[in-house]
Write a protein that holds these residues in place. Structure first.
Motif, mmCIF file in Angstrom:
data_model
loop_
_atom_site.group_PDB
_atom_site.id
_atom_site.type_symbol
_atom_site.label_atom_id
_atom_site.label_comp_id
_atom_site.label_asym_id
_atom_site.label_seq_id
_atom_site.Cartn_x
_atom_site.Cartn_y
_atom_site.Cartn_z
ATOM 1 N N LYS A 20 65.939 42.266 39.791
ATOM 2 C CA LYS A 20 65.530 40.822 40.511
ATOM 3 C C LYS A 20 66.423 40.199 41.477
ATOM 4 O O LYS A 20 65.904 40.022 42.584
ATOM 5 C CB LYS A 20 65.017 39.841 39.167
ATOM 6 N N PRO A 21 67.645 39.940 41.137
ATOM 7 C CA PRO A 21 68.469 39.370 42.395
ATOM 8 C C PRO A 21 68.743 40.348 43.460
ATOM 9 O O PRO A 21 68.559 39.795 44.508
ATOM 10 C CB PRO A 21 69.854 39.215 41.490
ATOM 11 N N LEU A 22 68.550 41.729 43.192
ATOM 12 C CA LEU A 22 68.506 42.754 44.222
ATOM 13 C C LEU A 22 67.242 42.445 45.245
ATOM 14 O O LEU A 22 67.463 42.657 46.253
ATOM 15 C CB LEU A 22 68.731 44.150 43.601
ATOM 16 N N LEU A 42 69.105 24.051 56.412
ATOM 17 C CA LEU A 42 68.358 23.675 55.256
ATOM 18 C C LEU A 42 67.865 24.788 54.527
ATOM 19 O O LEU A 42 67.894 24.855 53.298
ATOM 20 C CB LEU A 42 67.080 22.678 55.369
ATOM 21 N N LEU A 43 67.368 25.797 55.329
ATOM 22 C CA LEU A 43 67.138 27.126 54.520
ATOM 23 C C LEU A 43 68.334 27.857 53.917
ATOM 24 O O LEU A 43 68.085 28.352 52.768
ATOM 25 C CB LEU A 43 66.585 27.928 55.636
ATOM 26 N N VAL A 44 69.453 27.577 54.563
ATOM 27 C CA VAL A 44 70.504 28.037 54.083
ATOM 28 C C VAL A 44 71.101 27.662 52.681
ATOM 29 O O VAL A 44 71.335 28.056 51.598
ATOM 30 C CB VAL A 44 71.714 28.281 54.973
ATOM 31 N N THR A 45 70.804 26.167 52.421
ATOM 32 C CA THR A 45 71.102 25.473 51.340
ATOM 33 C C THR A 45 70.093 25.716 50.343
ATOM 34 O O THR A 45 70.638 26.160 49.148
ATOM 35 C CB THR A 45 70.980 23.811 51.821
ATOM 36 N N ALA A 46 68.841 25.937 50.542
ATOM 37 C CA ALA A 46 67.855 26.248 49.500
ATOM 38 C C ALA A 46 68.015 27.581 49.252
ATOM 39 O O ALA A 46 67.954 27.907 47.838
ATOM 40 C CB ALA A 46 66.439 26.021 50.081
ATOM 41 N N GLY A 47 68.338 28.450 49.852
ATOM 42 C CA GLY A 47 68.539 29.783 49.654
ATOM 43 C C GLY A 47 69.825 30.108 48.770
ATOM 44 O O GLY A 47 69.617 30.990 47.613
ATOM 45 N N ILE A 48 70.967 29.450 48.839
ATOM 46 C CA ILE A 48 72.093 29.538 48.226
ATOM 47 C C ILE A 48 71.702 28.978 46.472
ATOM 48 O O ILE A 48 72.217 29.809 45.631
ATOM 49 C CB ILE A 48 73.461 28.574 48.529
ATOM 50 N N ILE A 49 71.102 27.886 46.679
ATOM 51 C CA ILE A 49 70.757 27.295 45.600
ATOM 52 C C ILE A 49 69.998 28.412 44.576
ATOM 53 O O ILE A 49 70.131 28.567 43.509
ATOM 54 C CB ILE A 49 70.019 25.918 45.323
ATOM 55 N N GLU A 50 68.919 29.001 45.251
ATOM 56 C CA GLU A 50 67.845 30.019 44.571
ATOM 57 C C GLU A 50 68.673 30.961 44.196
ATOM 58 O O GLU A 50 68.602 31.535 42.852
ATOM 59 C CB GLU A 50 66.994 30.262 45.438
ATOM 60 N N ILE A 51 69.403 31.691 44.967
ATOM 61 C CA ILE A 51 70.261 32.998 44.563
ATOM 62 C C ILE A 51 71.385 32.526 43.416
ATOM 63 O O ILE A 51 71.344 33.483 42.467
ATOM 64 C CB ILE A 51 71.101 33.628 45.785
ATOM 65 N N VAL A 52 71.958 31.529 43.485
ATOM 66 C CA VAL A 52 72.951 31.182 42.570
ATOM 67 C C VAL A 52 72.511 30.866 41.121
ATOM 68 O O VAL A 52 72.604 31.648 40.217
ATOM 69 C CB VAL A 52 73.738 30.055 42.975
ATOM 70 N N LEU A 53 71.270 30.370 41.159
ATOM 71 C CA LEU A 53 70.481 29.955 39.905
ATOM 72 C C LEU A 53 70.078 31.426 39.308
ATOM 73 O O LEU A 53 69.967 31.753 38.243
ATOM 74 C CB LEU A 53 69.434 29.250 40.061
ATOM 75 N N ILE A 54 69.453 32.286 40.189
ATOM 76 C CA ILE A 54 68.994 33.662 39.556
ATOM 77 C C ILE A 54 70.221 34.430 39.060
ATOM 78 O O ILE A 54 69.992 35.017 37.916
ATOM 79 C CB ILE A 54 68.389 34.402 40.808
ATOM 80 N N VAL A 55 71.129 34.491 39.870
ATOM 81 C CA VAL A 55 72.381 35.301 39.277
ATOM 82 C C VAL A 55 72.991 34.714 38.105
ATOM 83 O O VAL A 55 73.502 35.272 37.062
ATOM 84 C CB VAL A 55 73.597 35.383 40.331
ATOM 85 N N THR A 56 73.136 33.086 37.954
ATOM 86 C CA THR A 56 73.523 32.649 36.675
ATOM 87 C C THR A 56 72.678 33.184 35.581
ATOM 88 O O THR A 56 73.030 33.425 34.420
ATOM 89 C CB THR A 56 73.349 31.083 36.800
ATOM 90 N N GLN A 57 71.276 33.168 35.702
ATOM 91 C CA GLN A 57 70.530 33.655 34.489
ATOM 92 C C GLN A 57 70.638 35.105 34.408
ATOM 93 O O GLN A 57 70.507 35.453 33.147
ATOM 94 C CB GLN A 57 69.153 33.418 34.935
ATOM 95 N N VAL A 58 71.036 35.902 35.303
ATOM 96 C CA VAL A 58 71.335 37.343 34.862
ATOM 97 C C VAL A 58 72.458 37.378 34.108
ATOM 98 O O VAL A 58 72.735 38.006 32.923
ATOM 99 C CB VAL A 58 71.412 38.090 36.255
#
Length: 322
Positions: free
Chosen positions: A42-44, A77-93
């Protein structure tokens, strides 16, 4: 030159490239499986999708010369939202937990809630970028047309994701009878998430999957500009395509066909039908879309050929002038 593109977005895409390598290593060395797929898949997929999306947006934003400040802000703003999204996905992994639709614990529910907010914010920001693009010329007419339509189609593709967050009939029943297991929403239609899926994408092979139209629509951002590039290159050998008006018309036809394809794939998914097993109705719709695109393209070319050419007027010498 890439160095003139939106720098924060390009740095973000570069960081995602590094993370993608980490995800590939995770696939190789971490044998954990979650919802029927390797936990690092999923993160990939999100890394690769964000790279494809972010690179094109990073190219488009500096072309908005009438509103450079707003364009830079939108990119940030896109970068900020993208960072939050990816960090949370990896955190759950790393936690070994499901990231999407997971409300089984307060922390999981909070993480999924924040992810939903960031994706909604990213979607609204993308709409804003589309509005900015519609208000100014970005490049030559065919390229501007392609980028504008690509942004519109991409926003529509993102919106398909909102169909995934509502409860399925089974989840609604579980909520009613008190057997709710903490999962709210689903990618699949007609079958549970985590069943047999296609290689790499993991799109369901036994039921409908809303990730199909979501991905196809989202990546119009690459497909429609590619059509413009191909038409421009083909103009070296096909005289009719050297005309900007013809290329603009063909790009519009291609975008209309692409939108119809996204609608058809959404309909197929909502009927609980897997992409790899289309019925006669879906195949008929696909044939109709192909025929309409072919007819529209032919009409664009023929309309240009029939357009009268303005006569070249030779100045008449005035009387007495030799």
């Amino acid at each position: 030159m890439p160095l003139r593109w939106h720098r924060p977005l390009m740095l973000f895409c570069g960081a995602l490239g590094v993370l993608a390598v980490v995800c590939v290593a995770g696939l190789a060395f971490d044998d954990r499986v979650l919802m029927g797929e390797p936990i690092w898949l999923k993160p990939l997929k999100f890394c690769l999708s964000f790279i494809a999306f972010g690179t094109v947006i990073a190219w488009i934003l500096p072309l908005m010369r009438r509103t450079p400040g707003l364009a830079r802000l939108a990119g940030n703003l896109l970068v900020t939202a993208g960072i939050i999204e990816i960090v949370l996905i990896v955190t759950q992994v790393l936690r070994g937990r499901r990231s999407h639709f997971n409300e089984s614990t307060p922390l999981d529910a909070a993480i999924f809630g924040v992810m939903g907010l960031t994706i909604t914010f990213l979607w609204i920001t993308s709409i804003g970028i589309g509005v900015l693009a519609l208000r100014q010329r970005l490049a030559d007419r065919p390229t501007t047309t392609a980028l504008r339509l690509a942004l519109v189609l991409s926003v529509i593709g993102m919106a398909v994701a909102f169909l995934m967050v509502g409860p399925t009939p089974e989840q609604s029943q579980a909520l009613a009878d008190g057997t709710f297991d903490g999962v709210m929403g689903a990618h699949s239609v007609g079958v549970p998430d985590g069943g047999p899926g296609m290689p790499l994408t993991d799109w369901s092979t036994t039921g409908g999957d809303l990730r199909v139209p979501h991905a196809v629509g989202l990546h119009a951002l690459q497909a429609i500009p590619l059509v413009a590039v191909i038409l421009s290159l083909a103009g070296r050998w096909v005289p009719a395509l050297r005309d900007e008006g013809v290329r603009v018309g063909l790009i519009r036809v291609a975008a209309a066909g692409y939108l119809a394809l996204v609608a058809l794939l959404t309909w197929q998914a909502l009927r609980g039908q897997p992409l790899v097993r289309p019925d006669a109705a879906v195949l008929g719709g696909l044939a109709l879309i192909a025929a309409a695109v072919a007819a529209g393209s032919l009409a664009v070319v023929l309309a240009r050929r029939r357009r009268p050419v303005a006569p070249v007027l030779t100045p008449v010498p005035e009387a007495g002038v030799r």
